[in-house]
Scaffold this motif. Structure first.
Motif, PDB file in Angstrom:
ATOM      1  N   ASN A 150       1.109  -1.436   0.231  1.00 20.15           N
ATOM      2  CA  ASN A 150      -0.122   0.128  -0.097  1.00 20.15           C
ATOM      3  C   ASN A 150       0.857   0.720   0.088  1.00 20.15           C
ATOM      4  N   THR A 151       0.203   2.374  -1.289  1.00 20.74           N
ATOM      5  CA  THR A 151       0.800   3.397  -1.069  1.00 20.74           C
ATOM      6  C   THR A 151       0.798   4.106  -0.177  1.00 20.74           C
ATOM      7  N   LEU A 152       1.402   4.922   0.923  1.00 20.08           N
ATOM      8  CA  LEU A 152       0.950   6.045   1.357  1.00 20.08           C
ATOM      9  C   LEU A 152       1.321   7.339   1.621  1.00 20.08           C
ATOM     10  N   LEU A 153       2.089   7.592   0.453  1.00 20.47           N
ATOM     11  CA  LEU A 153       2.751   8.859   0.014  1.00 20.47           C
ATOM     12  C   LEU A 153       3.672   8.566  -1.104  1.00 20.47           C
ATOM     13  N   PHE A 154       3.700   9.326  -2.028  1.00 25.14           N
ATOM     14  CA  PHE A 154       4.129   9.202  -3.393  1.00 25.14           C
ATOM     15  C   PHE A 154       4.396  10.567  -3.955  1.00 25.14           C
ATOM     16  N   GLN A 155       5.243  11.556  -3.558  1.00 22.49           N
ATOM     17  CA  GLN A 155       5.714  12.575  -3.790  1.00 22.49           C
ATOM     18  C   GLN A 155       7.262  12.743  -4.527  1.00 22.49           C
ATOM     19  N   TYR A 156       6.709  13.497  -5.829  1.00 18.87           N
ATOM     20  CA  TYR A 156       8.065  13.085  -7.170  1.00 18.87           C
ATOM     21  C   TYR A 156       7.758  14.842  -7.573  1.00 18.87           C
TER      22      TYR A 156
END
Length: 638
Positions: free
Chosen positions: A182-188
């Motif tokens: 599960n992805t809880l955060l992805f900031q790019y």
């Protein structure tokens, strides 16, 4: 003329000029035109309290002027004010008060206000259109129909005991948090970062926090903290209010150190972080901590060359610790009623401190006795959006105020957001949900419109206080408001608030002459509230620091406001005494002026205002005084 009514909008007054009228000689002081007299024009500027000035031109005979030894120019420069019936009774010229009757109701009703809309068009309304409006006129308004919702209070099943993997990445260009798959955060950040002596602050630079309930493995709190003033304090406050046993996961993005101050670093070090004291510009930080316990994992990548380098990403991974199923819920809480709802709420959400405390939970039925000087129960309207931790902070302070009656509190929620709705249910307060209209300032204004209509239906009171959820209250806030209703008369509400296309803020709209119609706005010298929210439509950390951080507000629980000194004779006597002993300050450059701070001394600044544009000088001085935290007496001369 144009008057600013919004942070982004302008209000234009289209003055419908009156036609040239004949002699207005309704009083005995003015005689009719004689055979030997000649006509002269009188151009009056009539001061209209709470609105714009009115310009009136009429003819009279020069013999009338000679009787009072006045010229037409002197008469035109006379001091004229409207009374409460939109009439002129007299004119003051050269110290003389001369009877003069002018009925300006028709001209006032013909005034038209035009506002700028979000698509750069105009929306206009006549003053006359505001007359004879009642609540019945809006009975079928579809925008006043609240949303109906169904709430699910069932508990989430406990997760299987298999271990869960947490992985983090903290970098200059990317930040991510994963729990198993599960992805809880992805900031790019796409593109490159220019390296040089001056590096711009990138969008979303700062910290990301994710909180997990280890029993259900559900996300209970999610927030981003920008590199801005006071972000560190809000970050610490959220950590302090987590329920014991929660897993707090922190990942930095680009840089976190802009306003990460020493007191906050010290407190987080006490939680068990080793890296927080060593963070420098563009260092990368990842931290996993169990609330009420110890650090589970932490990583730090330093940026050795400062602004000249970009450090490599930081990777961190660990297994979530095993939990004891018996520790999921508070054993000593009562059963049944709202306690079952609180049990669900505290299992699902985080950041509420003693609301979810097992040892000393905050009582939602707290009642503080009224003072001996109590006059009446005043209604309280809370307008809120989706900032539930702010809402809890305000409700907690409000319910501790002496004399507050829970049955006289009404909460209006803008849009269905499950967390704040369930919070209000726990407190057993009256509430309704507004269907959102528009965006930004118009959305807020339309929500307030809905709330003002509904509070009149829901609460049994003809007076009420309007509060937004991002405020802090002094302990004497409600008692002070109770004193303030001495002799007050509730005005007929004017609820033809602007449409959702209007680019104006509701509070500016309520302060315009169109709505106020001569009523006064009373502003306390020392406010009993202070703004304390970093997120909102019109605020950021820099604005909070400049405008609100120095506002004095008492926290003494024994403080009780006493406004007997505001009686006219006592107040004027005190003000006169202060002015008489005040030392006058001569300020030519306010931004570089060293304001004196001698204890016990009184200082005064006088600003002469001869035209409307001169209010800029008052705003500049007020801005400087606020920014420099100068506690002095300010006077204006007009």
């Amino acid at each position: 003329m144009t008057v600013t009514t919004s942070r982004r909008a302008r209000l234009s007054l289209l003055h419908i000029a009156p036609s040239l009228v004949g002699l207005l000689a309704a009083t005995v002081a003015w005689s009719s035109i004689g055979a030997d007299g000649r006509y002269v024009l009188i151009n009056l500027t009539i001061h209209n309290p709470g609105s714009v000035d009115i310009y009136k031109t009429f003819q009279t005979n020069d013999e009338n002027l000679k009787r009072f030894n006045l010229t037409a120019e002197e008469m035109s420069n006379g001091n004229v004010h409207l009374n409460s019936h939109d009439e002129v009774d007299e004119i003051e010229v050269k110290g003389k008060k001369i009877p003069l009757h002018l009925d300006l109701k028709m001209e006032l009703e013909g005034l038209t206000y035009s506002y700028l809309t979000i698509d750069n068009k105009t929306w206009s309304v006549r003053v006359g259109d505001f007359n004879n409006i009642t609540l019945d006129d809006f009975e079928d308004d579809p925008n006043l129909v609240p949303e109906n919702v169904t709430l699910d209070w069932s508990l989430i099943p406990a997760y299987n005991p298999n271990p869960a993997n947490i992985s983090l990445k903290s970098g200059v260009m990317e930040a991510s948090i994963h729990l198993d798959n599960n992805t809880l955060l992805f900031q790019y950040l796409e593109g490159g970062v220019k390296v040089g002596k001056w590096v711009p602050i990138l969008p979303y630079t700062g910290l990301h926090l994710r909180v997990i309930n280890p029993h259900t493995r559900q996300l209970t709190f999610s927030k981003y903290y920008s590199t801005d003033y006071f972000m560190d304090k809000e970050f610490l406050e959220n950590l302090q209010n987590l329920k014991n046993g929660r897993i707090a996961i922190v990942a930095s993005f680009y840089d976190v150190t802009g306003h990460f101050e020493s007191p906050v670093r010290d407190a987080i070090e006490e939680f068990g972080s080793f890296a927080v004291q060593h963070l420098k510009f563009r260092d990368l930080w990842a931290w996993v901590w169990q609330a009420g316990g110890a650090t589970l994992a932490e990583g730090l990548v330093t940026n050795r060359e400062g602004v000249e380098t970009l450090p490599p990403p930081l990777y961190l991974s660990l297994q979530m610790p095993a939990v004891n199923a018996t520790e999921r819920f508070c054993k000593d809480w009562p059963t049944g009623g709202t306690w079952e709802k609180r049990k669900h709420f505290c299992d699902t959400y985080d950041g509420y401190g003693d609301l979810c405390s097992c040892d000393n939970p905050f009582s939602t039925n707290t009642a503080t006795p009224k003072m001996e000087t109590w006059r009446e129960d005043i209604g309280i309207l809370l307008v809120t959006g989706n900032r539930p931790q702010y809402l809890y902070r305000l409700l907690r302070q409000l319910l501790l105020q002496p004399g507050v009656n829970k049955t006289q509190i009404f909460v209006s929620i803008d849009g269905f957001h499950e967390e704040p709705v369930k919070l209000v249910e726990i407190f057993e307060l009256k509430y309704l949900i507004h269907r959102p209209e528009g965006a930004g300032s118009p959305r807020i204004s339309r929500h307030v419109r809905f709330a003002l209509f509904k509070v009149l239906e829901v609460l049994d009171t003809d007076k009420f206080i309007v509060l937004e959820e991002d405020l802090l209250l002094s302990p004497d806030f409600y008692s002070g408001a109770n004193w303030g209703v001495l002799g007050a008369v509730a005005p007929t509400p004017r609820l033809c608030l602007p449409p959702s296309s209007l680019a104006a803020d509701w509070d500016y709209w309520m302060g315009t002459g169109l709505v106020r119609r001569g009523r006064e706005l009373i502003i306390p010298e020392i406010s009993r509230t202070v703004h304390a929210g970093l997120t909102g439509a019109h605020v950021n950390g820099f604005l909070i620091k400049r405008r609100f951080s120095n506002k004095p507000v008492t926290t003494d629980p024994n403080t009780r406001v006493n406004i007997t000194g505001l009686r006219k004779e006592l107040y004027e006597r005190e003000i006169l005494a202060l002015v008489n002993k005040a030392e006058l300050l001569n300020i030519t450059d306010p931004y570089n002026y060293a304001f004196p701070r001698t204890p016990g001394k009184v200082y005064a600044v006088f600003i002469k205002m001869t035209r409307e544009e001169d209010d800029a000088a008052l705003k500049i001085v007020a801005d400087v005084v606020t920014a420099k935290d100068v506690s002095q007496s300010l006077g204006t001369e007009r």
